[in-house]
Enzyme design. Structure first.
Site, PDB file in Angstrom:
ATOM      1  N   LYS A 216     -19.222   2.859 -11.674  1.00  0.00           N
ATOM      2  CA  LYS A 216     -17.775   3.105 -11.584  1.00  0.00           C
ATOM      3  C   LYS A 216     -17.291   3.907 -12.799  1.00  0.00           C
ATOM      4  CE  LYS A 216     -13.510   2.982 -10.769  1.00  0.00           C
ATOM      5  NZ  LYS A 216     -12.829   3.549  -9.623  1.00  0.00           N
ATOM      6  N   CYS A 270      -6.937   6.070 -14.054  1.00  0.00           N
ATOM      7  CA  CYS A 270      -8.379   5.811 -14.024  1.00  0.00           C
ATOM      8  C   CYS A 270      -9.150   6.785 -14.893  1.00  0.00           C
ATOM      9  CB  CYS A 270      -8.872   5.920 -12.586  1.00  0.00           C
ATOM     10  SG  CYS A 270      -7.837   4.994 -11.451  1.00  0.00           S
TER      11      CYS A 270
END
Ligand code: SAJ
Length: 421
Positions: A216, A270
């Site tokens: 991720k 993010c």
């Protein structure tokens, strides 16, 4: 096949990931309890409405609540699977990740665990957080066994399964994207895969928790580094008199080159955050990743310098005029094209700095918002035509479709997104 009849899900954290995930499970007839510490969020969802902006999410949530399959509350409830999707922000200048919300979520679900429960962490997390969750749960429930001590024979199964959905396309990507499933043991992975197969049409691929956590982080870091390369190129090309967008389009015709696009900086929740998790855990080794963050974070300052130069240029061409007479227009405030999300937006940040630094009027155009954000209260909210005819300096900050299609306005233009102005 998953035995749907016995599956119930408790999702802790009803934000951009938790709420869509809860609603999608409910849309597949799985009873879901959604948990959020914010009473307002809980009430809104129980009324069948949503508190965030995401296309199609309102329809899925309304249907789930009306059918009695999704219920929100402030405390966890018993379930066969628990999903943790709470924020993991970075703090201060040290950019240190804060996993305290994950810990609180783990402690809140601990009393509801029973033999066979599955616990999944979805929050973007530093490597090792899933193992920490397992420890926190074990401390809270000495009556149960956990994978770190009992391996495949443990009472509780734990996995890390990162979300990888793109804001604006969450409902589609939740179902369509491949899913990484990082169990603390192989059995943990198998159990988590059974759960995600309820709605995931993409492939569910098993790995271990640390690899899934890192995957991720590197997906977003890869993008950040590539954008930093493009941003650095744009600064170099500006000095050399080369159109960086033409340059990148030409270079990308090479079969093994795929450079991303320069812009006014990297925004959102993010890509500008996750690389710091890696820098923080490997400060000596993550040199390129850290530099990319710095290059991208510096880009808004470079845009502001371009604007200051444009003001000086305008004044030189208009003897007798002063800075108070120079009208600047900012086109776009969102953190990327065709969305209405201004959180952590370099465009908003640049508009705020112009307000602070420039003595003259600031016009703002953002077709995806209804009102001016509070921090820009001294700016003038206007439409495209007015800005195009009244401003002396036009600063394109977001490549919204509405701007791409328009005739470039007269005056000095600063195109930070390469829409062709
Ligand atoms: N940007 C550029 N140039 C580009 C691409 C993006 O300047 O060529 C800027 C955008 O304008 C924006 C920022 O980067 O300010 C981030 O936008 P994005 O579209 O690249 O990504 P996000 O933050 O909306 O979503 C990302 C996605 N990650 C990847 O594509 C690897 C998404 O799949 C993740 O699920 C999401 O982060 C997340 O939640 O982590």
């Amino acid at each position: 096949m998953t035995n749907l009849e016995n599956t119930t899900v408790c999702v802790v954290g009803l934000g951009y990931i938790g709420l869509p995930t809860a609603a999608i499970f409910a849309s597949r007839k799985v009873p879901v309890v959604g948990v959020d510490v914010n009473r307002g969020t809980v009430d809104t969802i129980n009324e069948g409405r949503i508190h965030i902006v995401e296309p199609e999410l309102d329809i899925v949530v309304r249907a789930a609540v009306e059918q009695g399959l999704l219920r929100a509350q402030t405390e966890p409830a018993p379930a066969s699977a628990f999903l943790i999707a709470v924020p993991t922000p970075i703090r201060g200048d040290s950019h240190k990740p804060d996993v305290s919300y994950v810990r609180s979520a783990a402690e809140a679900i601990a009393p509801h665990l029973r033999f066979g429960s599955l616990v999944i962490l979805e929050s973007t997390s530093p490597v090792g957080t899933t193992e920490a969750v397992a420890e926190w749960l074990a401390e809270a429930r000495p009556d149960l066994t956990f994978p770190q001590t009992h391996g495949e024979r443990s009472d509780i199964r734990i996995a890390y399964c990162p979300e990888r959905v793109l804001p604006g396309k969450v409902i589609h990507e939740l179902v369509a994207n491949d899913r990484l499933i990082g169990g603390l043991t192989e059995r943990c992975s198998r159990k988590a895969i059974e759960l995600y197969r309820i709605f995931v049409a993409g492939e569910c691929i098993a790995t271990n928790a640390r690899t899934a956590e890192m995957a991720k982080l590197i997906e977003n870091s890869y993008r950040d580094v590539n954008i930093a390369f493009a941003n650095e190129l744009s600064v170099i090309c500006d000095g050399l008199g080369i159109d960086v967008w033409e340059l990148i389009a030409l270079a990308n015709r090479h079969p093994r080159v795929n450079i991303l696009q320069p812009g006014p900086g990297v925004g959102g929740h993010c890509i500008a955050v996750d690389p710091w998790f890696i820098v923080n855990s490997s400060p000596e080794d993550a040199r390129l990743i850290r530099t990319a963050r710095i290059v991208n974070d510096d880009k808004p300052k470079w845009v502001l310098e371009k604007i200051a130069t444009a003001v000086a240029e305008h004044l030189a061409a208009h003897p007798g005029a002063s800075a108070e007479d120079v009208v600047i227009a900012c086109y776009g405030l969102a953190f990327k094209a065709d969305i209405d999300d201004v959180r952590s937006s370099p465009a908003l940040n640049i508009a705020e700095s112009i307000l602070d630094q420039h003595a003259g009027p600031l016009l703002v155009i953002e077709p995806h918002l209804d009102t001016l954000p509070a921090t820009l209260d001294r700016a003038r909210w206007t439409d495209l035509e007015t800005a195009a005819s009244e401003a002396d300096i036009h600063v394109l900050l977001v490549d919204h479709s509405a701007f791409r299609g328009m005739t470039p306005p007269h005056g000095i233009r600063i195109d930070t997104r390469g829409v062709g102005w």
